[in-house]
Design a protein around this motif. Structure first.
Motif, mmCIF file in Angstrom:
data_model
loop_
_atom_site.group_PDB
_atom_site.id
_atom_site.type_symbol
_atom_site.label_atom_id
_atom_site.label_comp_id
_atom_site.label_asym_id
_atom_site.label_seq_id
_atom_site.Cartn_x
_atom_site.Cartn_y
_atom_site.Cartn_z
ATOM 1 N N LEU A 112 0.851 -1.182 0.000
ATOM 2 C CA LEU A 112 0.000 0.000 0.000
ATOM 3 C C LEU A 112 0.890 1.236 0.000
ATOM 4 O O LEU A 112 1.955 1.255 0.621
ATOM 5 C CB LEU A 112 -0.913 0.021 1.217
ATOM 6 N N VAL A 113 0.450 2.270 -0.710
ATOM 7 C CA VAL A 113 1.209 3.512 -0.810
ATOM 8 C C VAL A 113 0.270 4.695 -0.610
ATOM 9 O O VAL A 113 -0.940 4.578 -0.798
ATOM 10 C CB VAL A 113 1.902 3.624 -2.189
ATOM 11 N N PRO A 114 0.813 5.865 -0.245
ATOM 12 C CA PRO A 114 -0.019 7.071 -0.181
ATOM 13 C C PRO A 114 -0.424 7.514 -1.581
ATOM 14 O O PRO A 114 0.125 7.039 -2.579
ATOM 15 C CB PRO A 114 0.914 8.109 0.464
ATOM 16 N N ALA A 115 -1.367 8.434 -1.656
ATOM 17 C CA ALA A 115 -1.727 9.017 -2.948
ATOM 18 C C ALA A 115 -0.557 9.818 -3.495
ATOM 19 O O ALA A 115 0.190 10.449 -2.736
ATOM 20 C CB ALA A 115 -2.950 9.919 -2.790
ATOM 21 N N ALA A 116 -0.392 9.804 -4.808
ATOM 22 C CA ALA A 116 0.740 10.495 -5.432
ATOM 23 C C ALA A 116 0.679 12.005 -5.219
ATOM 24 O O ALA A 116 1.704 12.685 -5.334
ATOM 25 C CB ALA A 116 0.785 10.176 -6.920
ATOM 26 N N GLN A 117 -0.492 12.549 -4.907
ATOM 27 C CA GLN A 117 -0.594 13.989 -4.671
ATOM 28 C C GLN A 117 0.184 14.402 -3.425
ATOM 29 O O GLN A 117 0.614 15.556 -3.305
ATOM 30 C CB GLN A 117 -2.062 14.401 -4.534
ATOM 31 N N TYR A 118 0.412 13.458 -2.500
ATOM 32 C CA TYR A 118 1.264 13.728 -1.335
ATOM 33 C C TYR A 118 2.683 13.331 -1.715
ATOM 34 O O TYR A 118 3.183 12.273 -1.331
ATOM 35 C CB TYR A 118 0.746 12.951 -0.124
ATOM 36 N N GLU A 119 3.319 14.197 -2.488
ATOM 37 C CA GLU A 119 4.533 13.830 -3.197
ATOM 38 C C GLU A 119 5.658 13.353 -2.289
ATOM 39 O O GLU A 119 6.320 12.356 -2.582
ATOM 40 C CB GLU A 119 5.005 15.010 -4.058
ATOM 41 N N THR A 120 5.891 14.053 -1.201
ATOM 42 C CA THR A 120 7.010 13.701 -0.326
ATOM 43 C C THR A 120 6.813 12.318 0.278
ATOM 44 O O THR A 120 7.723 11.474 0.261
ATOM 45 C CB THR A 120 7.177 14.744 0.786
ATOM 46 N N ALA A 121 5.602 12.067 0.805
ATOM 47 C CA ALA A 121 5.310 10.771 1.421
ATOM 48 C C ALA A 121 5.336 9.656 0.392
ATOM 49 O O ALA A 121 5.860 8.557 0.651
ATOM 50 C CB ALA A 121 3.953 10.822 2.125
ATOM 51 N N TYR A 122 4.785 9.920 -0.789
ATOM 52 C CA TYR A 122 4.749 8.897 -1.829
ATOM 53 C C TYR A 122 6.156 8.570 -2.313
ATOM 54 O O TYR A 122 6.516 7.402 -2.481
ATOM 55 C CB TYR A 122 3.870 9.363 -2.994
ATOM 56 N N LEU A 123 6.968 9.587 -2.523
ATOM 57 C CA LEU A 123 8.333 9.369 -2.990
ATOM 58 C C LEU A 123 9.132 8.561 -1.974
ATOM 59 O O LEU A 123 9.862 7.628 -2.341
ATOM 60 C CB LEU A 123 9.021 10.707 -3.261
ATOM 61 N N GLU A 124 8.981 8.887 -0.698
ATOM 62 C CA GLU A 124 9.709 8.154 0.351
ATOM 63 C C GLU A 124 9.292 6.686 0.381
ATOM 64 O O GLU A 124 10.142 5.788 0.450
ATOM 65 C CB GLU A 124 9.443 8.808 1.707
ATOM 66 N N ARG A 125 7.986 6.427 0.312
ATOM 67 C CA ARG A 125 7.486 5.056 0.323
ATOM 68 C C ARG A 125 7.940 4.305 -0.935
ATOM 69 O O ARG A 125 8.361 3.146 -0.879
ATOM 70 C CB ARG A 125 5.960 5.083 0.393
ATOM 71 N N LEU A 126 7.881 4.978 -2.065
ATOM 72 C CA LEU A 126 8.266 4.370 -3.329
ATOM 73 C C LEU A 126 9.740 3.969 -3.321
ATOM 74 O O LEU A 126 10.094 2.851 -3.714
ATOM 75 C CB LEU A 126 7.992 5.346 -4.468
ATOM 76 N N LEU A 127 10.597 4.852 -2.874
ATOM 77 C CA LEU A 127 12.031 4.543 -2.826
ATOM 78 C C LEU A 127 12.303 3.342 -1.920
ATOM 79 O O LEU A 127 13.134 2.486 -2.228
ATOM 80 C CB LEU A 127 12.814 5.764 -2.355
ATOM 81 N N ASP A 128 11.580 3.272 -0.785
ATOM 82 C CA ASP A 128 11.733 2.121 0.119
ATOM 83 C C ASP A 128 11.405 0.817 -0.607
ATOM 84 O O ASP A 128 12.131 -0.185 -0.490
ATOM 85 C CB ASP A 128 10.817 2.276 1.337
ATOM 86 N N ILE A 129 10.301 0.805 -1.355
ATOM 87 C CA ILE A 129 9.869 -0.396 -2.077
ATOM 88 C C ILE A 129 10.871 -0.756 -3.167
ATOM 89 O O ILE A 129 11.270 -1.924 -3.310
ATOM 90 C CB ILE A 129 8.469 -0.187 -2.679
ATOM 91 N N LEU A 130 11.285 0.238 -3.936
ATOM 92 C CA LEU A 130 12.204 -0.017 -5.041
ATOM 93 C C LEU A 130 13.525 -0.603 -4.559
ATOM 94 O O LEU A 130 14.077 -1.523 -5.175
ATOM 95 C CB LEU A 130 12.468 1.285 -5.813
ATOM 96 N N ILE A 131 14.026 -0.080 -3.441
ATOM 97 C CA ILE A 131 15.295 -0.570 -2.903
ATOM 98 C C ILE A 131 15.120 -1.940 -2.256
ATOM 99 O O ILE A 131 15.903 -2.871 -2.493
ATOM 100 C CB ILE A 131 15.868 0.448 -1.898
ATOM 101 N N LYS A 132 14.066 -2.102 -1.444
ATOM 102 C CA LYS A 132 13.831 -3.375 -0.768
ATOM 103 C C LYS A 132 13.629 -4.514 -1.760
ATOM 104 O O LYS A 132 14.178 -5.618 -1.585
ATOM 105 C CB LYS A 132 12.606 -3.258 0.143
#
Length: 342
Positions: free
Chosen positions: A52-72
């Motif tokens: 699960l991820v935040p909405a993309a409109q919350y850019e900072t939170a979404y980017l942080e979550r996305l980077l975590d997933i991509l790296i993990k």
């Protein structure tokens, strides 16, 4: 071959599910990771891992979550299956690729801006000598309204400059209806009506680096509420070739969809969507797997052969899927992955 780890965002959308189904059918050795905002997004339960991820409109939170997933997950490729995320990924593409191993299949801001705004789309077609329906803006070109109607005659189409599907689109038969619907409106276009007696067509062009054309397929659409419910693939090679010429100038990256009708036998494009579409799954069934094409061409540097498109009709019907309740609960409670075989 080592597994290729692929992330599909917006996995609950119609084309998110289509991308996952197409990749599950691929002969490539893949691990599919899906993300979405909602635990009940079907794509999460078709992939091998889900987040699960935040909405993309919350850019900072979404980017942080996305980077975590991509790296993990050690992701190597990202497919975007939510139109609301296109600008986010275009904006952060360079940063994400610098911080991870992932290749982001997204368009440049210039391509997105040209296609997002239907007025800019018409200007692009006009400036490059392609066929286009005559169009004016409202309210900017309000003083041209009478002369425009005199030139194209009723009916005309009015629709928002920005938007997807048939939302806000109206076919107007007279001045009374036109004035009523335009009252108080802004950011609209008024467009020459393209007769539909020869049908409506959608052409999917898949493009690689520098706009290199990788595949093309045209379907004759049968619509309900702006959505393709059935399509034919027989022939239409001339339309496909024409849209390939348009794509060669536009230079999209990844799948790009051209919506058009025929006028006096000529293909008049009225909308361009530089993304996966509602017919992505239909194209896959007919032999054009756009997600697999991008992986082969852009990640594995493989040559893409000419495709043999099945001469068939496709009928869309929605299906029901059983999902273990424990999977939903795990996602809702932990916002983390579900490991499935794969």
């Amino acid at each position: 071959m080592d597994k290729i780890k692929v992330l599909i965002t917006g996995s609950g959308s119609l084309y998110g599910v289509a991308v996952i189904r197409a990749l599950l059918a691929s002969q490539l050795n893949l691990k599919l990771v899906a993300c979405d905002m909602e635990a009940r997004a079907l794509g999460l339960h078709l992939a091998h891992s889900a987040y699960l991820v935040p909405a993309a409109q919350y850019e900072t939170a979404y980017l942080e979550r996305l980077l975590d997933i991509l790296i993990k997950e050690d992701i190597q490729a990202v497919f975007i299956a939510s139109s609301k995320e296109l600008h986010f990924f275009s904006k952060y593409k360079a940063e994400i690729e610098a911080k991870t191993k992932a290749k982001i299949f997204t368009n440049s801001p210039e391509v997105l801006n040209t296609c997002d705004d239907k007025w800019y789309t018409i200007r692009f077609l006009q400036e490059n000598n392609f066929y286009f329906p005559l169009t004016i803006r409202f309210p900017e070109d309000a003083e041209q309204l009478c002369s425009f109607i005199k030139k194209v005659n009723f009916p005309v189409i009015i629709k928002p400059r920005r938007g997807t599907g048939s939302k806000g689109l109206c076919k107007i038969e007279n001045f009374t209806g036109l004035r009523t619907l335009l009252k108080g409106q802004k950011d609209m276009i008024i467009q020459q009506y393209l007769p539909d007696h020869q049908g409506e067509y959608t052409t999917g062009i898949c493009a690689g680096k520098n706009g290199k054309i990788l595949s093309g397929i045209t379907l004759k659409r049968y619509l309900h509420d702006g959505m393709t419910v059935s399509a034919d693939s027989t022939g239409y090679t001339e339309i496909t070739a024409y849209c390939q010429k348009v794509a060669a100038v536009l230079k999209p990256y990844g799948p790009c969809n051209f919506q058009l009708r025929l006028r006096e036998g000529k293909p008049f494009i009225f909308e361009i969507n530089p993304r996966f579409s509602s017919t992505t799954g239909m194209r896959f069934l007919l032999g054009v797997n756009e997600a697999e094409i991008m992986l082969k061409a852009e990640l594995l540097n493989q040559a893409i052969p000419e495709f043999k498109i099945k001469k068939c009709s496709v009928i869309r019907q929605y299906a029901d899927y059983l999902v273990p309740t424990e999977q939903l609960e795990q996602l809702e409670n932990k916002s983390c992955c579900i490991f499935q075989p794969g």
